[in-house]
Design an enzyme around this catalytic site. Structure first.
Site, PDB file in Angstrom:
ATOM      1  N   LEU A 153     -13.873   2.483  11.939  1.00 51.36           N
ATOM      2  CA  LEU A 153     -14.185   1.198  12.580  1.00 51.36           C
ATOM      3  C   LEU A 153     -13.527   1.124  13.950  1.00 51.36           C
ATOM      4  O   LEU A 153     -12.343   1.422  14.088  1.00 51.36           O
ATOM      5  CB  LEU A 153     -13.658   0.043  11.714  1.00 51.36           C
ATOM      6  CG  LEU A 153     -14.105   0.003  10.234  1.00 51.36           C
ATOM      7  CD1 LEU A 153     -13.443  -1.187   9.536  1.00 51.36           C
ATOM      8  CD2 LEU A 153     -15.618  -0.066  10.112  1.00 51.36           C
ATOM      9  N   ARG A 154     -14.314   0.726  14.963  1.00 53.92           N
ATOM     10  CA  ARG A 154     -13.717   0.503  16.289  1.00 53.92           C
ATOM     11  C   ARG A 154     -13.289  -0.957  16.377  1.00 53.92           C
ATOM     12  O   ARG A 154     -14.089  -1.847  16.040  1.00 53.92           O
ATOM     13  CB  ARG A 154     -14.762   0.778  17.388  1.00 53.92           C
ATOM     14  CG  ARG A 154     -15.189   2.219  17.504  1.00 53.92           C
ATOM     15  CD  ARG A 154     -16.475   2.308  18.292  1.00 53.92           C
ATOM     16  NE  ARG A 154     -17.552   1.563  17.614  1.00 53.92           N
ATOM     17  CZ  ARG A 154     -18.699   1.243  18.205  1.00 53.92           C
ATOM     18  NH1 ARG A 154     -18.930   1.561  19.460  1.00 53.92           N
ATOM     19  NH2 ARG A 154     -19.639   0.583  17.521  1.00 53.92           N
ATOM     20  N   ASN A 209     -10.844  11.504  15.920  1.00 52.90           N
ATOM     21  CA  ASN A 209     -10.096  10.705  16.895  1.00 52.90           C
ATOM     22  C   ASN A 209      -9.490  11.574  17.983  1.00 52.90           C
ATOM     23  O   ASN A 209      -9.485  11.214  19.156  1.00 52.90           O
ATOM     24  CB  ASN A 209      -9.019   9.877  16.189  1.00 52.90           C
ATOM     25  CG  ASN A 209      -9.586   8.535  15.730  1.00 52.90           C
ATOM     26  OD1 ASN A 209     -10.779   8.272  15.860  1.00 52.90           O
ATOM     27  ND2 ASN A 209      -8.724   7.693  15.187  1.00 52.90           N
ATOM     28  N   CYS A 261      -4.718   3.737  17.032  1.00 51.41           N
ATOM     29  CA  CYS A 261      -5.227   4.975  16.427  1.00 51.41           C
ATOM     30  C   CYS A 261      -5.044   6.219  17.287  1.00 51.41           C
ATOM     31  O   CYS A 261      -4.317   7.134  16.914  1.00 51.41           O
ATOM     32  CB  CYS A 261      -6.692   4.778  16.063  1.00 51.41           C
ATOM     33  SG  CYS A 261      -6.900   3.458  14.885  1.00 51.41           S
TER      34      CYS A 261
HETATM   35  C1  UDX Z   1     -10.946   4.417  17.432  1.00 52.39           C
HETATM   36  C2  UDX Z   1     -12.175   5.189  16.979  1.00 52.39           C
HETATM   37  O1  UDX Z   1     -13.232   4.976  17.922  1.00 52.39           O
HETATM   38  C3  UDX Z   1     -12.613   4.690  15.605  1.00 52.39           C
HETATM   39  O2  UDX Z   1     -13.711   5.452  15.156  1.00 52.39           O
HETATM   40  C4  UDX Z   1     -11.441   4.863  14.638  1.00 52.39           C
HETATM   41  O3  UDX Z   1     -11.782   4.443  13.344  1.00 52.39           O
HETATM   42  C5  UDX Z   1     -10.248   4.069  15.137  1.00 52.39           C
HETATM   43  O4  UDX Z   1      -9.881   4.510  16.444  1.00 52.39           O
HETATM   44  P1  UDX Z   1     -10.379   2.085  18.505  1.00 52.39           P
HETATM   45  O5  UDX Z   1      -8.979   2.603  18.477  1.00 52.39           O
HETATM   46  O6  UDX Z   1     -10.666   0.715  18.023  1.00 52.39           O
HETATM   47  O7  UDX Z   1     -11.314   3.077  17.605  1.00 52.39           O
HETATM   48  O8  UDX Z   1     -10.856   2.149  20.010  1.00 52.39           O
HETATM   49  P2  UDX Z   1     -11.926   2.995  20.828  1.00 52.39           P
HETATM   50  O9  UDX Z   1     -13.046   2.119  21.162  1.00 52.39           O
HETATM   51  O10 UDX Z   1     -12.187   4.279  20.173  1.00 52.39           O
HETATM   52  O11 UDX Z   1     -11.081   3.271  22.196  1.00 52.39           O
HETATM   53  C6  UDX Z   1      -9.878   3.998  22.064  1.00 52.39           C
HETATM   54  C7  UDX Z   1      -9.212   4.028  23.432  1.00 52.39           C
HETATM   55  O12 UDX Z   1      -9.981   4.810  24.343  1.00 52.39           O
HETATM   56  C8  UDX Z   1      -9.063   2.639  24.071  1.00 52.39           C
HETATM   57  O13 UDX Z   1      -7.811   2.563  24.732  1.00 52.39           O
HETATM   58  C9  UDX Z   1     -10.199   2.607  25.080  1.00 52.39           C
HETATM   59  O14 UDX Z   1      -9.924   1.765  26.189  1.00 52.39           O
HETATM   60  C10 UDX Z   1     -10.251   4.062  25.518  1.00 52.39           C
HETATM   61  N1  UDX Z   1     -11.562   4.450  26.021  1.00 52.39           N
HETATM   62  C11 UDX Z   1     -12.614   4.485  25.175  1.00 52.39           C
HETATM   63  C12 UDX Z   1     -11.685   4.800  27.370  1.00 52.39           C
HETATM   64  O15 UDX Z   1     -10.721   4.758  28.126  1.00 52.39           O
HETATM   65  N2  UDX Z   1     -12.910   5.183  27.831  1.00 52.39           N
HETATM   66  C13 UDX Z   1     -14.005   5.223  27.015  1.00 52.39           C
HETATM   67  O16 UDX Z   1     -15.088   5.554  27.510  1.00 52.39           O
HETATM   68  C14 UDX Z   1     -13.858   4.855  25.649  1.00 52.39           C
END
Ligand code: UDX
Length: 431
Positions: A153-154, A209, A261
């Protein structure tokens, strides 16, 4: 079915509400009484889109209950789902899984008929085996199977992700457990269920991840390169993403990845790799570079205001990304801390994450009630989280209240032309 979820954090609460919405009878327990009391009143303890109305609806339908006692809940459950936190413990130790193991011991004492124990928390490879051993040692007569079903889950779209899974990875070798897990997920279009071994399931989670974190780091480095050679990283990301093998997602540059995460999962995987003699050099590089990026961005902000005596920084965005109030390992918060350590005056604003940010920043910054109060007398406006509302600010009004017209847009969300029209100098990432 009767489901017991242990842990009412970002994952456990979302799982509890959504499985109740699927029609199951769910009890969610957590040792924090204050959290349980709030949830019993229908008050969400996290910010997660669409979760509030589902919480109230399922409380009213009595499909969802909250409690703190384990005994009664385990005895009535068909499936027990462990969703307690596994924070990163430190370089060599990986995850702190003491919560998982103490819960396993407690569950073992109350198992009075066949149970499926689901490990939903993000855990080190081999944890399901350890949980199985703990339960057997605690209650040799217990009839159970331990199954790994990691969450994907995001935050900010967790409810959507629950009801629209791209895959549900189920690690088990037990046909009995398999049937029960199929029943539990039946309304979720069974075809999404992917059965693997428990260890492969545990690896899929942390490997996914780590790969996504690496992809984020890749585009961040490409952004730095574009700045040096005059490219536009948004155009580069678009062109790259048209290749299905690369994909368009996770190619947005920013201050670095954060959250509950990526930072801990990458470190835990790197730590385990080192311990088993299969070091992840690439992931170790990503971890180190991501941490340095955050420090580097504080420096970039200071260089934007280097000619200004005692600059005041308006810092917009503290959550680690938009759509959540989560400030765990938030690049924005870490950059504010870097600025404060250098004696810079910072005024912060975030639409939903102020309460969580205050637990970290305490009284070291000024907390504004909105973007305009933060910008009052500011020498630079920094955008650190990609909240949609930041895209539609009144630049005429802002141009009148700032002290200097400088913008540092770490998420490339601001319309540069609009800001230039109002005399702002606008620094972006990679373009
Ligand atoms: C993540 C995984 O996507 C999800 O599948 C897992 O279950 C939990 O960890 P989340 O931590 O909620 O989800 O955030 P995510 O949307 O994945 O972004 C993670 C980090 O990467 C954030 O700091 C976000 O700002 C950064 N990010 C993401 C970027 O800098 N650029 C992007 O294009 C995407």
């Amino acid at each position: 079915m009767n489901l017991l979820v242990i842990g009412a954090g970002y994952v456990g609460l979302t799982m509890s509400v959504c499985f109740a919405e699927l029609g199951h009878s769910v009890i969610c327990i957590d040792k924090q009484k204050s959290k349980i009391n709030a949830l019993l009143k229908g008050e969400l303890t996290i910010f997660e889109k669409d979760l509030d109305k589902l919480l109230v609806k399922n409380l009213q339908s009595k499909r969802l209950k909250f409690d703190i006692s384990m005994k009664k809940s385990v005895e009535n459950a068909d499936v027990v789902m462990i969703a307690v936190g596994t924070p990163f413990e430190g370089k060599l130790n990986g995850y702190n899984q003491s919560g998982i193991y103490s819960v396993a011991k407690e569950i073992a004492r109350f198992i009075n008929k066949y149970r499926v124990i689901v490990i939903k928390s993000t855990v080190e490879v081999g944890t399901c085996d350890k949980v199985e051993q703990i339960i057997k040692e605690t209650n040799p007569k217990a009839d159970f199977d331990v199954v790994s079903i990691p969450e994907f889950l995001r935050e900010g779209s967790a409810v959507y992700d629950f009801f629209n899974p791209e895959r549900i990875i189920v690690g088990t070798g037990s046909p009995r457990a398999k049937d029960i897990i199929k029943e539990l997920h039946k309304p979720l279009k069974k075809k999404k269920l992917v059965f693997t071994s428990r260890r492969s399931s545990e690896i899929i989670k942390c490997a996914s991840n780590a790969f996504l974190a690496t992809k984020v780091h890749f585009i961040n480095e490409m952004a730095d390169f574009c700045e040096k050679v005059g490219g536009n990283v948004c155009e580069v990301a678009y062109g790259m993403g048209l290749d299905k093998r690369i994909g368009r997602e996770f190619l947005k540059p920013g201050p670095g990845y954060g959250g509950g995460c990526f930072p801990k999962d990458t470190k835990a995987l790197a730590s385990l790799g080192k311990r088993v003699g299969a070091s992840f050099n690439l992931i170790e590089t990503v971890i180190c570079a991501n941490e340095n990026r955050i420090k580097g961005f504080a420096q970039k902000i200071l260089s934007c205001v280097k000619d200004i005596k005692n600059p005041k920084v308006a810092f917009l965005g503290l959550a680690f990304k938009s759509g959540t109030d989560d400030c765990r390992c938030s690049p924005g918060v870490d950059i504010v801390l870097e600025l404060i350590n250098k004696g810079v005056k910072v005024c912060v604003y975030d639409p939903v994450a102020m309460k969580n940010a205050k637990t970290i920043l305490k009284s070291s910054v000024f907390y504004a009630k909105d973007e305009y109060e933060a910008a009052k007398g500011a020498d630079i406006i920094v955008f650190a989280t990609e909240w949609k509302q930041f895209k539609f600010l009144d630049w005429t009004k802002l141009s009148k209240i700032v002290n200097n017209k400088i913008i540092f847009d770490m998420r490339n969300i601001v319309d540069k032309q609009e800001t230039l029209k109002h005399g702002f100098e606008c620094c972006k990432i990679g373009c």
